[in-house]
Design a protein around this motif. Structure first.
Motif: not given
Length: 286
Positions: A245-274
């Motif tokens: 029973d959490l507010p849906a809007g902030p939950t959606i943004i928290l999920l999107a923001g968390s995925v973005y942070l993980v994606s940014a880290f992985l993208s940076r890692l892949l760029t360095r390896r390449r």
């Protein structure tokens, strides 16, 4: 999650909320890509927060708040666009002023609305569970308008997004299409207001496109991936918020923001390896 799936088949308001999230995702995927690539997130934020003035005025005079939001968003987009074109050196300060003025006007109108009963928090933070079914038709119409406009003027918008000077040399009316792009952003903001509210709208507008930009570099592919990601975030966020029973809007943004942070880290890692592999391959004798 299982509890949400069972409730989805029993409660029409959950079905409406899910459809609203999907419809909002189409707008944020298509137009959010332009916002990210053009780097106009601050301007989009100014448009979004100015919308409260139109919603407050509409409530005060007895009109539908969404109509007030749409009128205010388009007006703010044109004003902000003209400010950027005419006073480039002071655009941050002027856009910030318009941002604050729009919110202040909205709060004043809402405070003076006779018999005021609308929850201000639902405008600021959204309430996807309270989206009326009739609003789905409005959202679908706005999506159709956005997609048709982008398809019709795709090349011109593409040129203005990547290189305004080159577009001007090729005879493209840059001022017109720049203002048109901001108006499309304004329409998208109205689409997203009911899902995540004014405060969080800029996050849903930019995060799916930003994540897509980590892995694809074609504008068209970014739009497709961002739209799919937006649908996943709104649907998954709605499901995750249902049980506790959490507010849906902030939950959606928290999920999107968390995925973005993980994606940014992985993208940076892949760029360095390449880059490391390319450096090794470029060494003499290899």
């Amino acid at each position: 999650m299982q509890q949400f799936i069972q409730a989805l088949g029993q409660h029409p308001f959950l079905q409406t909320a899910l459809l609203a999230g999907v419809l909002a995702s189409l707008g944020c995927g298509v137009i959010g890509t332009f916002v990210v690539v053009k780097r106009i997130a601050f301007m989009a934020g100014g448009i979004a927060h100015s919308v409260l003035g139109g919603m407050g005025a509409a409530l005060y005079f007895g009109f539908d708040p969404l109509l007030g939001a749409l009128a205010a968003a388009v007006l703010a987009a044109l004003l902000i666009g003209l400010v950027r074109l005419a006073w480039h050196a002071q655009e941050d300060t002027l856009i910030g002023a318009l941002w604050a003025i729009g919110m202040a006007i909205g709060i004043l109108f809402i405070a003076k609305t006779p018999g005021y009963s609308t929850d201000l928090m639902s405008f600021l933070f959204g309430n996807i569970l309270l989206v009326p079914r009739r609003a789905l038709w409005v959202m679908a119409g706005l999506d159709l308008l956005l997609v048709l406009t982008v398809l019709l003027f795709y090349r011109q918008l593409l040129a203005v997004t990547f290189d305004e000077e080159f577009a001007r040399l090729r005879g493209v009316p840059v001022t017109f299409f720049y203002l048109l792009l901001l108006c499309l952003v304004a329409v998208t903001v109205v689409l997203l207001i009911q899902v995540v509210g004014l405060i969080l709208v800029i996050a849903l507008l930019t995060l799916p496109a930003a994540i897509a930009g980590h892995y694809v570099h074609s504008l068209g592919k970014m739009m497709v991936v961002a739209t799919l990601l937006g649908g996943v975030f709104t649907s998954a966020g709605l499901a995750l918020s249902f049980g506790p029973d959490l507010p849906a809007g902030p939950t959606i943004i928290l999920l999107a923001g968390s995925v973005y942070l993980v994606s940014a880290f992985l993208s940076r890692l892949l760029t360095r390896r390449r880059a490391g592999r390319s450096a090794v391959a470029a060494q003499p004798g290899r």
